[in-house]
Each structure stands twice: as C-alpha cells, then as structure tokens.
Design an enzyme around this catalytic site. Structure first.
Site, PDB file in Angstrom:
ATOM      1  N   LYS A   1      24.391 -31.717 -78.775  1.00  0.00           N
ATOM      2  CA  LYS A   1      24.932 -32.995 -79.258  1.00  0.00           C
ATOM      3  C   LYS A   1      25.554 -32.779 -80.638  1.00  0.00           C
ATOM      4  O   LYS A   1      24.855 -32.420 -81.585  1.00  0.00           O
ATOM      5  CB  LYS A   1      23.831 -34.047 -79.338  1.00  0.00           C
TER       6      LYS A   1
ATOM      7  N   HIS B   1      22.638 -29.517 -73.195  1.00  0.00           N
ATOM      8  CA  HIS B   1      21.905 -30.589 -73.873  1.00  0.00           C
ATOM      9  C   HIS B   1      22.376 -30.769 -75.323  1.00  0.00           C
ATOM     10  O   HIS B   1      21.832 -31.586 -76.060  1.00  0.00           O
ATOM     11  CB  HIS B   1      20.407 -30.259 -73.828  1.00  0.00           C
TER      12      HIS B   1
ATOM     13  N   ASP C   1       6.370 -25.300 -93.647  1.00  0.00           N
ATOM     14  CA  ASP C   1       5.834 -25.185 -95.008  1.00  0.00           C
ATOM     15  C   ASP C   1       6.521 -26.138 -95.994  1.00  0.00           C
ATOM     16  O   ASP C   1       6.612 -25.850 -97.185  1.00  0.00           O
ATOM     17  CB  ASP C   1       5.967 -23.737 -95.518  1.00  0.00           C
TER      18      ASP C   1
ATOM     19  N   HIS D   1      12.319 -39.957 -79.593  1.00  0.00           N
ATOM     20  CA  HIS D   1      13.358 -39.070 -79.082  1.00  0.00           C
ATOM     21  C   HIS D   1      13.809 -38.051 -80.135  1.00  0.00           C
ATOM     22  O   HIS D   1      14.692 -37.243 -79.888  1.00  0.00           O
ATOM     23  CB  HIS D   1      14.559 -39.896 -78.608  1.00  0.00           C
TER      24      HIS D   1
ATOM     25  N   ASP E   1      37.564 -33.229 -88.495  1.00  0.00           N
ATOM     26  CA  ASP E   1      38.414 -32.447 -89.408  1.00  0.00           C
ATOM     27  C   ASP E   1      37.774 -31.147 -89.879  1.00  0.00           C
ATOM     28  O   ASP E   1      38.101 -30.639 -90.965  1.00  0.00           O
ATOM     29  CB  ASP E   1      38.826 -33.299 -90.611  1.00  0.00           C
TER      30      ASP E   1
ATOM     31  N   LYS F   1      13.818 -34.727 -82.494  1.00  0.00           N
ATOM     32  CA  LYS F   1      13.380 -33.333 -82.413  1.00  0.00           C
ATOM     33  C   LYS F   1      13.487 -32.729 -83.796  1.00  0.00           C
ATOM     34  O   LYS F   1      14.574 -32.335 -84.252  1.00  0.00           O
ATOM     35  CB  LYS F   1      14.246 -32.533 -81.437  1.00  0.00           C
TER      36      LYS F   1
END
Length: 527
Positions: free
Chosen positions: A172, A170, A420, A413, A177, A415
């Site tokens: 991404k 999953h 704190d 979508h 470079d 995450k």
C-alpha cells in the site's frame, strides 16, 4: 450412463476452457515506465527541499493515526501533484472514499499529471467497465496485479488456478511527484478512513518526505514493470462509455460530495488544521524502505533473502530491552513462540497487541492464533487483544469538533513494530504465514528515538483502555491434587474497576464454537 457421460464431458470442456483462459498473457502490450525524477522544481519539491535543509540523507515523516487525517493527506497530495502520482493498493472499494480518491486522481490527470494505478485484482471493488473507461484517459494507466483473466468466471478461475491466484500483492503506497509518499496499513475504502458508520478499522500510516519517497517509487517501478502487472486493456473489453462522459460524471460527483458531512469533517481534521497553520509535526531520521520482491507473488519462495523479513534483519539487531508488536492478524507458529520465549529469557520485554475475537474481521485467522495464547503467556510475553467497543468519548469529541460521528464497531488494522523505542517499522505486513510466506508486503523502517518513544509512551498509557489484557488462570483439578488446569482470563481495565472474563469477551457461543472448529482444520499455513 448417458447423463453421467454428458456431465463428465461438460466438466472436461470447462476445465479445458479455463486452462486456456487463465494463464497470464505471455507478451502483453505493456510499456515499461519508471519514476519521473526531475521534480525538484515542483511546489512539493521546493517545500520538501526547504523542510529538509541541513538534514542530509534523513527523511521526514508524520504519523497518520486518525482516519480523517489519513484521507486529508492523500487528497491534499493529489491536489498538489504536478508531474506524477503512483498509487499501489491491495483493496480499492467502490464507495464514497473510493469515489473521492478516484475524483482526485482524474482531476490530477486533467491537469496533465501522469497517474499510474496498480491494484491487486482480488481487492478490486470497481467495475471492469469503470476501470477500462478511466484507463482510456491519456494521462492515466491502470494495471491489475496477478489478475483473473477470465473476467466472467473469476470465482471459478480462482479455484482452478488457486496456486497462482492465492498469491497477492498486499503493498500500500500513495506517492506524489517522487517527493512525498504515504505508506502503512490502509487500503482504499470507507472503513479505513472513519467513513463507515458500522465499522472502523483502527489503522496507521505515515506521510514521508525526502529520499524515502524515491525508494518507495523504486519499489513501485519494480511491481509496475513486473510480468504480473497486466494493463487492464489487455484483459478487459473496451467500454461503450468515453472518458469525456467519465470526466463529466467526476465533475458532477465532485459537486455532490463537496458539501457532504464526511468532506466537511475532513476539512475540519487536525491534518488540515496543521497544514493551514504550517504546524505539521515532522520527525527526521534515517529511513529504509523494505519490501518483498514482486517475484515472491510468482511463487519464487526459495529466495528468502529477497523477502521483507530477511531485509529487515540487515538493519535490526536483536532487541536489547523491548519489542512491541502491533499486528491485527498474528499467528506466530511454534517457531515464533520459541523465538519470543528466547527473547524474554534474555531479559527482553515482548509486548503484543492483536485483535480480540469480537473485534477481528477474519475468524479463521483468530482460530490460527488462539492456540498460541497460552504458550505465549507461559513464555512471559505480555498479550493484549483490541476491543471491538467504540470509544464513545472520543467519538463524541470528534462529532462535536467536526460534526461527523464515529463508528459503532472498531477493528485493529495497524501494523507497527517498535524496537527498543529507537526504531519503528510501519507498513502492510502482519506477523502471520500469509504475510511472511505468500503475499508481498511493503513498509518503512524509521530510526528516530523521539517517534519510537511517542508510540511506546502511548502504549504505556492507553493500551489497557483500548484492549483486554490476557492472563493465565491456574487451578487444581478436582480429585487429583497433583494436577493443575491452565486456562485464559481476560481483564478489562475500566475507570474504577477490573472486569474479568473467562471466555472471549463480548462473543456468543456459536461465534466461539465456529472459530474453535476452524482451529482444528489444517489451514494455518494459508492464514
């Protein structure tokens, strides 16, 4: 009897055929490769060096909350590449965005840039013929992670090899470079970059510069060289097309897309404006790349210390004041509810944002989550569910500025986890059993109070605009004054009023009924 025997024989032959053709190649013709590290002399390397002067081991990062900005960042990085591009994605759609990024990668390869593309096979939208043809470019190599081997019987193989196929990559990332990387929740497809008129996934990435980019490349190398990463040439038959034909098609596609409304909108994006004005906001701080080891996808789940959550605990103590959780797919389980209740009982504010039933794109996940809403509220957590309604005012402003309109429906979508208001984790990981136990994930933990406070302040000011607030409704049971019934209500905070809903807002009976039925099935550990 004869017909039945023939059927059994056919099934037996099918099973034997699949068993012989669904195991991953034991000794694939896979050449080990690693990051190109001598990139300080590239234009990107020089720019990063100049920006990071005096920053020591810190990395710089810029938030990419807008879809147009997120696409512009990837396109511009690909255009700047001189030595290497490493791309790792769960989903790559064969649509406008997928085509545009493919054009950018092939264009870089034509300039002599080494391009490595690692895609999870389940989320692959491109045709096998297109993949194998592009893979013949001398500067491009494509590998599929944990692929279905029998390409003609992929759906059947997914059933017969479920234990293996069920585990997915999953992660991404988009790294150029070895100097700059983009990590977050976005896959490659129209819906992630404000290019789909029907649905827009509200997502979040970060552009990160400096040492953190090398850490992301190191994680990429582990996956690229793992036994689960199979070169497409090992499992896909050669194509009759040549790379010359592909390059010609790319040039034609470039001309076609260059003047499209979407590309014009990207050119007018805030990110491009910041780059042109040399005013891109950058936050500097210590950064830690956290990821599951690729062996997790091979079923080695016993090594919990190699899982992302275990690694995160090395850098994060228990929050002292506040924990903000943004997870589109959120299934805390009984233990998670207990942990949240313990935090709240110790005076720590726990705030959660996930998708509403009307906004989610996976009804089964919502079914797994729904049963925990009342326990979470009883534990005194704050719970919000993102609306599916478009923000018409924001869409109107975007269209006025760029000439390109917004989508008719949105789905959360992103995450993002804020601790704190001093540390922020951005990545691909949801808080659900699939992310924590089955799939592999990747993210970056940033230590920067200014950035964390920015997200926290946005939450304080905007969460009630974009999400329903859930509350408990307690009422007496008729004819039994000693009993009370607890149910949910949803509060929608509008400009001058609060609208109360007694069922999931903006949903029909059959939608609620279907998800309710899914909720009684014993599938939570797969969600």
């Amino acid at each position: 009897m004869c017909a039945r025997s023939s059927l059994f024989l056919l099934i037996a032959l099918l099973v034997m055929m699949l068993n012989g053709c669904t195991s991953l190649p034991k000794n694939p013709d896979r050449v080990q490769s690693t990051a190109i590290s001598d990139t300080d002399d590239t234009e990107l390397g020089k720019a990063v060096s100049q920006l990071s002067e005096g920053k020591g081991s810190m990395s710089g990062f810029s938030p990419l909350g807008d879809g147009l900005d997120a696409f512009a960042a990837r396109a511009l990085l690909a255009g700047l590449a001189e030595k290497s591009i490493d791309v790792q994605y769960y989903i790559w759609h064969d649509d406008d965005v997928g085509d545009l990024l493919s054009v950018a990668l092939i264009g870089a390869a034509e300039r002599g840039v080494r391009v490595r593309v690692l895609i999870d096979d389940i989320g692959l939208g491109a045709s096998d013929e297109g993949l194998i043809t592009v893979d013949t470019h001398p500067n491009i190599e494509i590998r599929l992670f944990n692929p279905r081997i029998n390409r003609a019987w992929r759906a059947v193989e997914s059933v017969f090899s479920f234990a293996r196929i069920n585990r997915r990559m999953h992660n991404k990332s988009f790294t150029v470079d070895n100097q700059a990387t983009i990590v977050g929740g976005r896959n490659v497809g129209n819906e992630y970059y404000d290019a789909d008129p029907n649905v827009n996934f509200k997502d979040f990435d970060v552009l990160a510069l400096g040492p953190v980019a090398q850490e992301v490349t190191a994680s990429f190398d582990k996956y690229w060289n793992s036994d689960l990463a199979i070169p497409v040439a090992e499992i896909i038959e050669p194509s009759s097309k040549s790379i010359v034909d592909v390059v010609k098609t790319v040039v034609d596609q470039q001309d076609k897309l260059r003047n499209s409304p979407y590309v014009q909108a990207v050119k007018n994006s805030r990110f491009v404006e910041h780059i042109n004005n040399r005013s891109l906001p950058l936050f500097w701080g210590e950064a830690h790349v956290l990821y599951d080891e690729p062996e997790k996808a091979a079923g080695n789940v016993e090594k919990k210390e190699s899982h992302l959550l275990a690694k995160m605990s090395e850098f994060i103590d228990q929050p002292k004041k506040e924990l903000i959780i943004v997870s589109p797919y959120f299934i805390p389980g009984k233990d998670g509810v207990k942990d949240i209740a313990s935090l709240v009982s110790n005076g720590i504010s726990v705030k959660i944002l996930t998708n509403s039933l009307s906004a989610t794109d996976v009804g089964a996940v919502h079914a797994g989550y729904a049963k925990y809403r009342i326990p979470l509220l009883q534990a005194k957590a704050e719970l919000y569910e993102a609306k599916a309604d478009p923000d018409f005012e924001d869409a109107r402003k975007k269209k006025k500025k760029s000439g390109y309109g917004g989508s008719s429906r949105s789905s959360l979508h992103s995450k993002v986890y804020v601790f704190d208001r001093s540390k922020v984790f951005v990545g691909s990981m949801n808080l659900d059993p699939r992310s924590t136990e089955i799939n592999t994930e990747l993210g970056i933990l940033f230590e920067n109070e200014e950035f964390a406070k920015l997200i926290g302040d946005f939450w304080d000011k905007e969460v009630k605009k974009y999400a329903y607030q859930l509350k408990l409704h307690v009422e007496d049971v008729p004819d039994d004054w000693e009993q009370q019934r607890t149910s949910l209500i949803w509060l929608e905070h509008l400009n001058n009023e609060i609208v109360t809903y007694r069922v999931d807002p903006k949903t029909g009976f059959w939608r609620r009924f279907g998800v309710g039925f899914l909720g009684i099935l014993p599938i939570e550990n797969q969600l």
